[in-house]
Design an enzyme around this catalytic site. Structure first.
Site, PDB file in Angstrom:
ATOM      1  N   GLU A   1       0.921  -0.911   0.161  1.00  0.00           N
ATOM      2  CA  GLU A   1       0.142   0.078   0.038  1.00  0.00           C
ATOM      3  C   GLU A   1       0.797   1.246  -0.098  1.00  0.00           C
ATOM      4  OE1 GLU A   1      -3.059  -2.075   3.198  1.00  0.00           O
ATOM      5  OE2 GLU A   1      -2.014  -0.086   3.783  1.00  0.00           O
TER       6      GLU A   1
ATOM      7  N   CYS B   1       5.892  -7.276   7.598  1.00  0.00           N
ATOM      8  CA  CYS B   1       6.744  -6.681   8.577  1.00  0.00           C
ATOM      9  C   CYS B   1       7.178  -7.667   9.552  1.00  0.00           C
ATOM     10  CB  CYS B   1       6.321  -5.507   9.240  1.00  0.00           C
ATOM     11  SG  CYS B   1       7.705  -4.754  10.291  1.00  0.00           S
TER      12      CYS B   1
ATOM     13  N   CYS C   1       4.924  -5.337  16.230  1.00  0.00           N
ATOM     14  CA  CYS C   1       4.367  -4.146  17.013  1.00  0.00           C
ATOM     15  C   CYS C   1       2.802  -4.506  17.073  1.00  0.00           C
ATOM     16  CB  CYS C   1       4.431  -3.033  16.461  1.00  0.00           C
ATOM     17  SG  CYS C   1       6.141  -2.313  16.144  1.00  0.00           S
TER      18      CYS C   1
ATOM     19  N   SER D   1      11.152   6.577   9.016  1.00  0.00           N
ATOM     20  CA  SER D   1      10.596   6.014  10.479  1.00  0.00           C
ATOM     21  C   SER D   1      10.724   4.700  10.935  1.00  0.00           C
ATOM     22  CB  SER D   1       8.782   6.333  10.328  1.00  0.00           C
ATOM     23  OG  SER D   1       8.353   5.803  11.639  1.00  0.00           O
TER      24      SER D   1
ATOM     25  N   LEU E   1       7.996   5.483  19.394  1.00  0.00           N
ATOM     26  CA  LEU E   1       8.312   5.213  20.790  1.00  0.00           C
ATOM     27  C   LEU E   1       7.257   4.586  21.372  1.00  0.00           C
ATOM     28  CD1 LEU E   1      10.341   5.852  22.886  1.00  0.00           C
ATOM     29  CD2 LEU E   1       9.340   8.094  23.462  1.00  0.00           C
TER      30      LEU E   1
ATOM     31  N   CYS F   1      -1.321   1.798   8.377  1.00  0.00           N
ATOM     32  CA  CYS F   1      -0.610   0.802   7.369  1.00  0.00           C
ATOM     33  C   CYS F   1      -0.956  -0.370   7.594  1.00  0.00           C
ATOM     34  CB  CYS F   1       1.045   1.066   7.566  1.00  0.00           C
ATOM     35  SG  CYS F   1       1.662   0.575   8.871  1.00  0.00           S
TER      36      CYS F   1
HETATM   37  S1  SF4 Z   1       4.644  -0.314  13.317  1.00  0.00           S
HETATM   38 FE1  SF4 Z   1       6.129  -0.470  11.649  1.00  0.00          FE
HETATM   39  S2  SF4 Z   1       7.913  -1.575  12.647  1.00  0.00           S
HETATM   40 FE2  SF4 Z   1       6.116  -2.030  13.710  1.00  0.00          FE
HETATM   41  S3  SF4 Z   1       4.948  -3.942  12.837  1.00  0.00           S
HETATM   42 FE3  SF4 Z   1       4.034  -1.894  11.977  1.00  0.00          FE
HETATM   43  S4  SF4 Z   1       5.159  -1.600   9.941  1.00  0.00           S
HETATM   44 FE4  SF4 Z   1       6.570  -2.816  11.369  1.00  0.00          FE
END
Ligand code: SF4
Length: 346
Positions: A93, A113, A117, A192, A216, A334
């Site tokens: 995307e 990814c 997170c 980022s 953070l 995202c």
């Molecule tokens: S916030 Fe960024 S680093 Fe963390 S899982 Fe999502 S895309 Fe990956």
């Protein structure tokens, strides 16, 4: 077999390529302009090259592109979300945002990814592969072509952790910044990271004056590890010293991104922990409302919750800004749309 992708090559590499096939190196400027200014993708359309040279190039090179398969437009602001198919059918995307003064794109750097997170949709279907510099360039060029507008700012904040794909990301930055190409100002590019300590030090060593944003989200070590597993190997103390090194080298302000999670990271103790991450650094905090994702059920956060945390930071003398939500009606967090698209097209 077409193997070499001309779009991702530096000018010096193109020069060597032309010399290796007994062509004059001035061909480099012509092909670079064709790809990066005219944003073209078919070697057969390089009309300044002879037919013979075009067919020679077609034998072992290509100009790889991407396909925009769907565009979602917000009804409440000018945000557009682009669903993009790559040459191997993977989906990513990109998000386009417009303000009175500039046009910004948020691009992906990986398919999926591996950082896991807790609050992020990008990680939910796992990591598949890194994007090449050429694919990142294509995100910018194809969205620009679609919009018919120049993109001024580029944010590497979409799907993926840029420092987990360091070499390709640096190649992308150098190519998009090239004055003979797209010529995006280096200070108009923001990278980022979730806080990869080695990546920050390596970026500082490149001397590239891009903007650096750190996700953070919690500045208390044990709590940060619970929402961002990567924090176990990248401790806050190490992150802070990497940021000090970065500022010593580049003298650039850094920004911390902080998603407010109601009753989880918004107390005075949390604000004091943020203060300790800012101490001695030129830093700014961006407070972000959580974009809801299906897999992450948390208490709803309203504007007042965010303002209350901002007041705590104000009391402690920490500079912060509340980031306006964009594209909420088209699921701008995202990874959200990619996940759905993959589900529907499987
Ligand atoms: S916030 Fe960024 S680093 Fe963390 S899982 Fe999502 S895309 Fe990956």
């Amino acid at each position: 077999m077409n193997t070499l992708d001309l779009k991702g090559m530096y000018k010096e590499e193109l020069e060597n390529l032309f010399l290796s096939i007994d062509e004059n190196k001035f061909r480099t400027k012509q092909v670079f302009k064709f790809i990066h200014n005219e944003k073209q993708n078919d070697i057969n359309n390089i009309t300044v090259f002879s037919k013979n040279l075009r067919s020679k190039l077609n034998e072992f090179t290509t100009i790889r592109n991407i396909d925009i398969v769907e565009v979602l437009s917000s009804k409440i602001d000018k945000t557009k979300k682009f669903i993009i198919r790559l040459y191997d059918n993977n989906i990513i995307e990109a998000v386009y945002m417009e303000s009175k003064t500039n046009n910004t794109i948020c691009i992906s750097t990986q398919v999926g990814c591996r950082m896991s997170c807790d609050f992020c949709a990008s990680t939910k279907s796992g990591f598949k592969r890194n994007l090449s510099a050429s694919e990142m360039l294509s995100e910018v060029y194809e969205v620009e072509k679609h919009m018919g507008k120049r993109i001024d700012n580029i944010v590497l904040m979409g799907i993926g952790e840029p420092f987990d794909n360091f070499d390709n990301v640096i190649r992308f930055i150098k190519l998009i910044n090239d004055p003979d190409g797209h010529n995006t100002g280096i200070r108009n590019i923001t990278l980022s990271t979730c806080g990869i300590v080695d990546g920050i030090r390596k970026l500082a060593d490149t001397g590239l004056q891009v903007n650096l944003a750190i996700s953070l989200h919690n500045a208390i070590q044990s709590e940060r590890e619970n929402i961002m597993p990567i924090a176990k190997a990248n401790k806050l103390t190490d992150l802070k010293s990497a940021l000090e090194y970065y500022q010593e080298k580049l003298n650039r302000r850094i920004s911390y991104e902080y998603v407010i999670l109601k009753d989880e990271n918004d107390s005075y103790d949390h604000a004091r922990a943020v203060k300790s991450m800012c101490a001695g650094l030129d830093a700014h905090v961006n407070l972000i409302p959580l974009n809801k994702i299906e897999e992450y059920n948390k208490k709803p956060v309203d504007d007042k919750d965010i303002e209350r945390f901002k007041e705590k930071l104000d009391d402690l003398g920490i500079n912060s800004t509340i980031r306006r939500k964009q594209g909420v009606d088209i699921e701008a967090a995202c990874g959200q749309l990619r996940n759905k698209y993959e589900l529907f097209t499987r």
